[in-house]
Scaffold this active site. Structure first.
Site, PDB file in Angstrom:
ATOM      1  N   ARG A  34       0.840  -1.208   0.000  1.00  0.00           N
ATOM      2  CA  ARG A  34       0.000   0.000   0.000  1.00  0.00           C
ATOM      3  C   ARG A  34       0.870   1.252   0.000  1.00  0.00           C
ATOM      4  O   ARG A  34       2.067   1.215   0.285  1.00  0.00           O
ATOM      5  CB  ARG A  34      -0.900   0.021   1.241  1.00  0.00           C
ATOM      6  N   GLY A  60       1.937   5.055   1.515  1.00  0.00           N
ATOM      7  CA  GLY A  60       2.085   5.590   2.865  1.00  0.00           C
ATOM      8  C   GLY A  60       3.256   5.000   3.629  1.00  0.00           C
ATOM      9  O   GLY A  60       4.025   4.180   3.115  1.00  0.00           O
ATOM     10  N   TYR A 109      -0.569   1.648  12.516  1.00  0.00           N
ATOM     11  CA  TYR A 109      -0.925   0.616  13.492  1.00  0.00           C
ATOM     12  C   TYR A 109      -2.337   0.133  13.244  1.00  0.00           C
ATOM     13  O   TYR A 109      -3.230   0.928  12.914  1.00  0.00           O
ATOM     14  CB  TYR A 109      -0.819   1.188  14.905  1.00  0.00           C
ATOM     15  N   ALA A 133      -6.747   6.698   8.860  1.00  0.00           N
ATOM     16  CA  ALA A 133      -5.575   6.659   7.990  1.00  0.00           C
ATOM     17  C   ALA A 133      -5.922   5.950   6.689  1.00  0.00           C
ATOM     18  O   ALA A 133      -6.795   5.066   6.657  1.00  0.00           O
ATOM     19  CB  ALA A 133      -4.424   5.931   8.690  1.00  0.00           C
ATOM     20  N   GLY A 154      -4.300   4.134   2.978  1.00  0.00           N
ATOM     21  CA  GLY A 154      -3.164   3.583   2.250  1.00  0.00           C
ATOM     22  C   GLY A 154      -3.685   2.590   1.241  1.00  0.00           C
ATOM     23  O   GLY A 154      -4.266   1.577   1.616  1.00  0.00           O
ATOM     24  N   GLY A 195      -6.783   0.055   1.901  1.00  0.00           N
ATOM     25  CA  GLY A 195      -7.876   0.996   2.034  1.00  0.00           C
ATOM     26  C   GLY A 195      -7.730   1.959   3.189  1.00  0.00           C
ATOM     27  O   GLY A 195      -6.801   2.759   3.222  1.00  0.00           O
ATOM     28  N   CYS A 197       2.531   7.416  10.430  1.00  0.00           N
ATOM     29  CA  CYS A 197       2.625   8.034   9.106  1.00  0.00           C
ATOM     30  C   CYS A 197       3.806   8.992   8.991  1.00  0.00           C
ATOM     31  O   CYS A 197       3.880   9.806   8.075  1.00  0.00           O
ATOM     32  CB  CYS A 197       1.325   8.768   8.753  1.00  0.00           C
TER      33      CYS A 197
END
Length: 219
Positions: A75, A77, A81, A139, A141, A152, A170
């Site tokens: 992904r 980014g 977590y 978040a 990604g 996602g 991030c």
């Protein structure tokens, strides 16, 4: 765009990652419809394509000793977590080259859910995700292969926010992390949040004429 919903419950990250890639291949080939996967993961650290490892505060072995799984994934980014109480959504949707439009829709979905709880949130091009003040609520990604998205978003619902303290989420040293539970001062019913998220996905994506699998030229 019509899509189906699959709720995988609490699933180890590696198992869900494998299932997600298998489903992605089926959607890309037209053997399965676009699918929105909902899942929670045990305590996991994932590092995306932008990660170098510098935003891990400890050696990978330390995380595993403390009960975290660690994975380097495809992904976008940096490091993030996942854990119980966090609602992860993997929209395995055809997007072709409309990746930016897709990301804006994902942001709108999360902001719709937050607004439903009376929370004002926002997205900014400078920092991917959905924010409340200076704290990240969700978040993002994603990866796109064969014109179909995978991975996602991760929405903090009843997440143990202390677990974010073992990384620089991030890679943003001057930003915080929040959750619906923290903002509302109470624990939320996860099934209710899931229902609201699915409703928001349908509202935002049903009018969108995304391309059918097989209608683009590779990639």
């Amino acid at each position: 765009m019509e899509f189906t919903v699959a709720d995988w419950g609490l699933t180890p990250y590696e198992k869900a990652w494998k299932r997600q890639k298998e489903l992605h291949q089926k959607v890309a080939s037209g053997a399965a419809p676009p699918t929105l996967v909902l899942v929670e993961h045990p305590r996991t650290i994932t590092l995306g394509r932008a990660a170098s490892g510098e935003n891990l505060l400890f050696a990978e072995s330390w995380y595993r000793q403390q009960g975290f799984e660690v994975f380097w994934v495809e992904r976008g980014g940096d490091v993030t977590y996942h854990g119980p109480g966090q609602l992860v959504a993997y929209p395995i949707f055809p997007v072709a080259r409309r990746v930016r439009d897709f990301l804006r829709l994902l942001e709108a979905v999360v902001m719709d859910v937050a607004a439903g709880y009376g929370i004002e949130s926002y997205a900014t091009p400078g920092y991917a995700g959905v924010w409340v003040g200076e704290e990240k609520l969700a978040a993002f990604g994603v990866a796109v292969k064969r014109g179909v998205a995978l991975h996602g978003l991760a929405l903090n619902v009843n997440t143990n926010l202390e677990d974010f303290g073992v990384i620089i989420p991030c890679g943003l040293k001057d930003k915080g992390v929040t959750s619906l539970q923290k903002l509302l001062g109470r624990e939320l019913d996860m099934n209710q949040v899931k229902a609201r998220l699915v409703e928001a996905f349908r509202r935002r994506f049903d009018p969108v004429p995304l391309p059918a699998p097989g209608s683009w030229g590779g990639g």
